[in-house]
Design an enzyme around this catalytic site. Structure first.
Site, PDB file in Angstrom:
ATOM      1  N   TYR A   1      47.417  44.178  35.859  1.00 41.00           N
ATOM      2  CA  TYR A   1      45.969  44.344  36.071  1.00 41.00           C
ATOM      3  C   TYR A   1      45.149  44.014  34.823  1.00 41.00           C
ATOM      4  CZ  TYR A   1      46.441  49.442  34.675  1.00 41.00           C
ATOM      5  OH  TYR A   1      46.683  50.637  34.057  1.00 41.00           O
ATOM      6  N   GLU A   2      43.849  43.845  35.042  1.00 37.46           N
ATOM      7  CA  GLU A   2      42.902  43.348  34.030  1.00 37.46           C
ATOM      8  C   GLU A   2      43.303  41.969  33.509  1.00 37.46           C
ATOM      9  OE1 GLU A   2      40.235  44.776  33.970  1.00 37.46           O
ATOM     10  OE2 GLU A   2      40.890  46.601  34.949  1.00 37.46           O
ATOM     11  N   GLY A   3      43.847  41.150  34.403  1.00 31.24           N
ATOM     12  CA  GLY A   3      44.306  39.822  34.032  1.00 31.24           C
ATOM     13  C   GLY A   3      45.772  39.877  33.667  1.00 31.24           C
TER      14      GLY A   3
END
Length: 556
Positions: free
Chosen positions: A427-429
């Site tokens: 997550y978050e890239g």
């Protein structure tokens, strides 16, 4: 083994490895005196050890669940969040104008590390709120700032970020959520968002959703995206949550780990929202929150690495098994166990130093307005995120190995660390996206920021490090000269090489400041620099070999 907050280690890294004194010497952060830093870290450490750490297993065994449309959180989480909010930890770096402390990001990250080590599932809630505060400070109107930020800082309200949709994962530009003007300055937001961390809870007065959506005249792709504040309950002029907005939690995901953190599918049915920032400029505003979260997620990986390492060392110092060459007769005297434990210590220290160096750079940029500091912080952000989370995963899985068969038994707690931390590389890239960002956007300056950082590392008087820095400079020059496909093919090993060279340099700085750390630094350099060389060789391999096989041949 109970978690023990590494207060003295955090102080050492801040004071002797990443140069936090430069931050405290600025006018903006003059209140961050050594006495203040010590008091903050000590109190946050106490909170983490005594109040939050006991909740970690509760969240795993008693997950958040959806009951008649209402999210019910894990036992004790409401009290744990209240303790975080009452301590003022949500608004540490927020503007004092709205009730924040105005302290450096480096201190916020240090506190977040300890809270995350104690209970990662709960810490994810404050992380989202902190990122939303920063985004609103940078992009929202005065009215939205005045209404929302004080409530977010106090913990009365919580914040989320809504990017992902079922058909648009990392390709945010493919989102379909729409926003229609209501004619009164508000917008009707309609669409579905997935993977919304802490999309709802049962202890906040309001949930404030930052939602990406398209206006009717929006261009396709990311250039046509706008950002909206869509609260769960619409506040009145005094800030009191009123009528329920037309949004709902459709379901909660059943996840590998982080069971105490509700990950929601959110449905918006003409929900009332307010534009944040300029029309069609939503990605710029959301990236403020995402960049904050990317460093924060790197620290989450570090958090789990620290907790898993402590857990494994505690076990290794007590468990007696087999014959050893001497010492206390525990498995820590076996060479292979010692190898694993030292690997944990080496990489955990490096991940902490990278994260704190990144935070110091961001603080210096904010305090001085110097573009060079901003460029350094931007360069270090994807490295901190990817290496921090990779380290958390590796240390957690090594922790299971140290426990042997008992590591595979849930009652020891070793497995939870790995289950909880695994998502941080996604997550978050994803970490692949972080690496692509590093070799793409972060090298658009022709490598200037990377070269400046390498110049800094080269000042350390160590032949092996200087040789590695020189080689990394050559690889960076190669990257700058390639097209994007070849850069992307070598992006992950390039980031890994950069992280290992940084880690070796930080270990050497630590040994220079404290000679008792010299032996660990020797082990770190002997392991990290050869690994960096191997990763550099892979980084320059190009994309041709990856595409030599057809899709059918790969699937055969």
């Amino acid at each position: 083994m109970p978690y023990r907050a590494p207060v003295s280690e955090l102080r050492f890294v801040l004071d002797h490895v990443v140069g936090f004194d430069r931050v405290a010497a600025t006018d903006r952060f003059a209140e961050a005196t050594p006495e203040t830093v010590e008091a903050i870290l000590t109190e946050a450490g106490r909170l983490s050890e005594e109040v939050l750490a006991p909740l970690n297993r509760q969240g795993d065994l008693h997950p958040a669940h959806l009951e008649n449309g209402v999210v019910r959180t894990s036992p004790g989480f409401a009290d744990g969040f209240a303790a975080i909010a009452e301590g003022g930890w949500l608004g540490m770096s927020a503007d004092p104008e709205h009730g924040g402390m105005g302290l450096p990001i480096a201190l916020t990250m240090a506190v977040n590390e300890m809270i995350g080590s104690a209970c990662l599932a709960l810490q994810l809630n404050p992380l989202m709120t902190q990122g939303q505060i920063e985004a609103l400070e940078a992009h929202a109107s005065k009215e939205i700032k005045a209404l929302y930020i004080p409530k977010l800082i106090s913990g009365e309200w919580c914040g989320t970020m809504n990017l992902t949709e079922p058909q648009a994962g990392s390709d945010v530009g493919a989102l379909r959520t729409k926003a229609e003007p209501n004619g009164d300055g508000t917008y009707a937001v309609t669409g579905q968002k997935i993977y919304i961390s802490w999309g709802d809870n049962d202890f906040s007065q309001n949930i404030c959703h930052l939602v990406l959506a398209r206006l009717p005249d929006a261009a396709p792709g990311t250039k046509g995206i706008s950002l909206f504040m869509v609260p769960k309950r619409i506040p009145d002029a005094d800030g009191t949550p009123g009528v329920a907005n037309t949004l709902s939690v459709v379901s909660l995901e059943h996840k590998l780990g982080l069971h105490g953190s509700p990950t929601a599918v959110m449905q918006y049915d003409g929900a009332t929202g307010w534009l944040v920032g300029a029309p069609h400029k939503g990605m710029a505003a959301m990236f403020t929150m995402m960049n904050n979260a990317r460093l924060g997620v790197g620290v989450q990986g570090l958090s789990v690495a620290e907790a898993a390492m402590q857990h494994a060392i505690g076990y290794a110092m007590e468990r007696r098994q087999g014959r050893t060459a001497g010492g206390a007769g525990t498995i820590l005297d076996h060479a292979d166990v010692r190898r694993m434990v030292l690997d944990m210590k080496i990489d955990t220290f490096a991940a902490r130093a990278i994260a704190m160096d990144c935070a110091v750079a961001l603080d210096m940029a904010k305090a001085t307005g110097d573009d060079a500091w901003a460029a350094r912080g931007a360069l270090l952000t994807p490295i901190a995120k990817a290496f921090g989370t990779d380290t958390g995963i590796e240390v957690a899985q090594q922790g299971i190995q140290v426990h042997g068969g008992m590591g595979f038994v849930e009652e020891t707690g070793a497995a939870q660390f790995l289950r909880d931390v695994r998502v941080t590389a996604i997550y978050e890239g994803t970490n692949g996206i972080q690496a692509m960002d590093l070799v793409g956007r972060k090298l658009m300056d022709g490598g200037a920021a990377a070269y400046a950082l390498l110049d800094d590392l080269a000042e350390t008087d160590h032949a092996g490090l200087q040789a590695a820095v020189s080689d990394l400079r050559s690889v960076t020059e190669w990257m700058v000269a390639q097209d994007m496909q070849d850069r992307f093919a070598g992006a992950v090993p390039y980031l890994a090489a950069f992280a290992r060279v940084l880690g070796a340099a930080y270990h050497l700085r630590a040994a220079a400041a404290d000679p008792t750390r010299g032996r660990l630094a020797q082990v770190a350099v002997a392991r990290m620099l050869p690994e960096a060389q191997a990763e550099m060789a892979k980084a320059r391999s190009g994309a041709a070999a990856l595409f030599a096989l057809s899709s059918d041949e790969i699937a055969a």
